[in-house]
Scaffold this motif. Structure first.
Motif, PDB file in Angstrom:
ATOM      1  N   ALA A  14      -6.422  11.139   5.372  1.00  0.00           N
ATOM      2  CA  ALA A  14      -5.166  11.609   5.963  1.00  0.00           C
ATOM      3  C   ALA A  14      -4.192  10.450   6.153  1.00  0.00           C
ATOM      4  O   ALA A  14      -2.983  10.588   5.920  1.00  0.00           O
ATOM      5  CB  ALA A  14      -5.439  12.292   7.296  1.00  0.00           C
ATOM      6  N   GLY A  15      -4.714   9.284   6.562  1.00  0.00           N
ATOM      7  CA  GLY A  15      -3.859   8.117   6.732  1.00  0.00           C
ATOM      8  C   GLY A  15      -3.318   7.614   5.412  1.00  0.00           C
ATOM      9  O   GLY A  15      -2.141   7.232   5.310  1.00  0.00           O
ATOM     10  N   VAL A  16      -4.161   7.617   4.379  1.00  0.00           N
ATOM     11  CA  VAL A  16      -3.748   7.165   3.063  1.00  0.00           C
ATOM     12  C   VAL A  16      -2.626   8.039   2.517  1.00  0.00           C
ATOM     13  O   VAL A  16      -1.645   7.554   1.942  1.00  0.00           O
ATOM     14  CB  VAL A  16      -4.952   7.163   2.101  1.00  0.00           C
ATOM     15  N   MET A  53       0.838  -1.194   0.000  1.00  0.00           N
ATOM     16  CA  MET A  53       0.000   0.000   0.000  1.00  0.00           C
ATOM     17  C   MET A  53       0.869   1.238   0.000  1.00  0.00           C
ATOM     18  O   MET A  53       1.976   1.272   0.514  1.00  0.00           O
ATOM     19  CB  MET A  53      -0.884   0.024   1.247  1.00  0.00           C
ATOM     20  N   GLY A  54       0.338   2.327  -0.556  1.00  0.00           N
ATOM     21  CA  GLY A  54       1.040   3.580  -0.413  1.00  0.00           C
ATOM     22  C   GLY A  54       1.756   4.011  -1.677  1.00  0.00           C
ATOM     23  O   GLY A  54       2.633   4.865  -1.625  1.00  0.00           O
ATOM     24  N   SER A  55       1.486   3.460  -2.854  1.00  0.00           N
ATOM     25  CA  SER A  55       2.079   3.954  -4.090  1.00  0.00           C
ATOM     26  C   SER A  55       1.524   5.322  -4.386  1.00  0.00           C
ATOM     27  O   SER A  55       0.466   5.708  -3.931  1.00  0.00           O
ATOM     28  CB  SER A  55       1.750   2.995  -5.241  1.00  0.00           C
ATOM     29  N   ALA A  56       2.284   6.109  -5.234  1.00  0.00           N
ATOM     30  CA  ALA A  56       1.848   7.479  -5.538  1.00  0.00           C
ATOM     31  C   ALA A  56       0.485   7.470  -6.207  1.00  0.00           C
ATOM     32  O   ALA A  56      -0.365   8.317  -5.950  1.00  0.00           O
ATOM     33  CB  ALA A  56       2.888   8.152  -6.432  1.00  0.00           C
ATOM     34  N   GLY A  57       0.264   6.468  -7.087  1.00  0.00           N
ATOM     35  CA  GLY A  57      -1.012   6.414  -7.773  1.00  0.00           C
ATOM     36  C   GLY A  57      -2.155   6.139  -6.833  1.00  0.00           C
ATOM     37  O   GLY A  57      -3.251   6.699  -6.988  1.00  0.00           O
ATOM     38  N   TYR A  58      -1.918   5.304  -5.837  1.00  0.00           N
ATOM     39  CA  TYR A  58      -2.968   4.956  -4.871  1.00  0.00           C
ATOM     40  C   TYR A  58      -3.339   6.165  -4.027  1.00  0.00           C
ATOM     41  O   TYR A  58      -4.518   6.453  -3.824  1.00  0.00           O
ATOM     42  CB  TYR A  58      -2.462   3.809  -3.997  1.00  0.00           C
ATOM     43  N   GLU A  59      -2.344   6.891  -3.578  1.00  0.00           N
ATOM     44  CA  GLU A  59      -2.611   8.082  -2.772  1.00  0.00           C
ATOM     45  C   GLU A  59      -3.366   9.116  -3.597  1.00  0.00           C
ATOM     46  O   GLU A  59      -4.321   9.745  -3.126  1.00  0.00           O
ATOM     47  CB  GLU A  59      -1.297   8.681  -2.267  1.00  0.00           C
ATOM     48  N   LEU A  81      -6.913  -2.400  -5.912  1.00  0.00           N
ATOM     49  CA  LEU A  81      -6.702  -3.608  -5.127  1.00  0.00           C
ATOM     50  C   LEU A  81      -6.038  -3.283  -3.792  1.00  0.00           C
ATOM     51  O   LEU A  81      -6.408  -3.838  -2.746  1.00  0.00           O
ATOM     52  CB  LEU A  81      -5.825  -4.591  -5.921  1.00  0.00           C
ATOM     53  N   GLU A  82      -5.090  -2.356  -3.823  1.00  0.00           N
ATOM     54  CA  GLU A  82      -4.449  -1.928  -2.575  1.00  0.00           C
ATOM     55  C   GLU A  82      -5.447  -1.211  -1.676  1.00  0.00           C
ATOM     56  O   GLU A  82      -5.456  -1.394  -0.456  1.00  0.00           O
ATOM     57  CB  GLU A  82      -3.275  -1.000  -2.894  1.00  0.00           C
TER      58      GLU A  82
END
Length: 276
Positions: free
Chosen positions: A52-54, A1-7, A113-114
């Motif tokens: 905020a956590g993401v 978790m935490g890729s730039a795209g996901y954020e 998915l993440e």
């Protein structure tokens, strides 16, 4: 978790649209039992803490999600106390996933998915907190019922009675003992009647519990008498070889009260006009 795209995927979403979709995806029973303003406030606070956590990129188990976990713990405890089911409570979190995917309008990306795994983690955390809160509620209710099932009543000045009903186990005996001893102190009573008319059966363990209670009262300077010794109980006591020693026993509560009144210096007599 935490890729730039996901954020970025989460950051670009419209909060109002997500909250509206989230509310729509909640179980009908939840929407029916929680006031709309309160529900919207809860969802809004959770979503902002989640975003905020993401954005921290550290994962749901990191300190960045402490606020989310704190809000979910509070929500779980509140739901448990109000009688919600664990499914209703956990599904309220899982409904966020449906809301996010609905607003995104796309499916199947690695970022989604993440995101799905992150919400699943929070849903499981919510279920665990609900279970713990529910156990605490049940334990508290059990203790309250235990206290209600072991009343100590004042029959006369200096005379208390403990009417027991049901099964007498170690936990209940401890409550009986504590309650009786405290009442002896509070009322300054010197006599107590332990009535076991409502006790289904007396075995060696029950007898030991009763003897411990009587001995504890004696250490407080009070004398106890046991009443409610029915024929069946008397036969069982004899068959088991249980010895009550110098502890007074009586067949009925009335007989016990008459005995204790006599010990306290009172004479119970029938008035002449009532004599047959």
């Amino acid at each position: 978790m935490g890729s730039a795209g996901y954020e970025q995927l989460v950051a670009d979403l419209d909060e109002t649209a997500v909250l509206e979709a989230w509310e729509r995806n909640l179980a009908g029973s939840v929407r029916a039992q929680v006031a709309p303003d309160q529900l919207r406030a809860e969802l809004s606070a959770l979503y902002r803490a989640f975003v905020a956590g993401v954005r921290s990129g550290d994962g749901t188990r990191s300190n960045s999600f402490d606020e989310v976990r704190a809000l979910l713990s509070e929500l779980s405890t509140s739901r448990a106390r109000r009688g919600f089911s664990p499914t209703e409570t956990a599904s309220s979190v899982f409904a966020l996933k449906d809301a996010l995917f609905e607003v995104m309008g796309v499916t199947g990306s690695s970022d989604q998915l993440e995101l799905s795994r992150a919400i699943d983690d929070l849903g499981l955390f919510t279920f665990e907190r609900f279970a713990a809160a529910r156990e605490a509620v049940i334990l508290n209710q059990s203790e309250q019922l235990l206290e209600l099932s072991t009343p100590v009543v004042k029959l006369w000045d200096g005379i208390l009675a403990v009417p027991l009903v049901g099964t007498l186990d170690s936990a209940r005996t401890l409550v009986v003992m504590e309650t009786l001893l405290q009442m002896l102190v509070d009322t300054g009573s010197a006599h107590a009647i332990i009535d076991i008319t409502g006790v289904a059966a007396v075995d060696t363990q029950v007898a030991q519990h009763l003897l411990k209670t009587v001995h504890a009262a004696r250490l407080m300077g009070a004398e106890c008498i046991i009443s409610g010794i029915r024929p069946q109980i008397a036969q069982t006591v004899v068959a088991l070889g249980i010895e009550f020693g110098d502890i007074a026993t009586r067949a009925t509560l009335a007989d016990a009260l008459r005995h204790v009144l006599n010990q306290a210096g009172y004479d119970v007599v029938l008035r002449p006009d009532r004599a047959s």
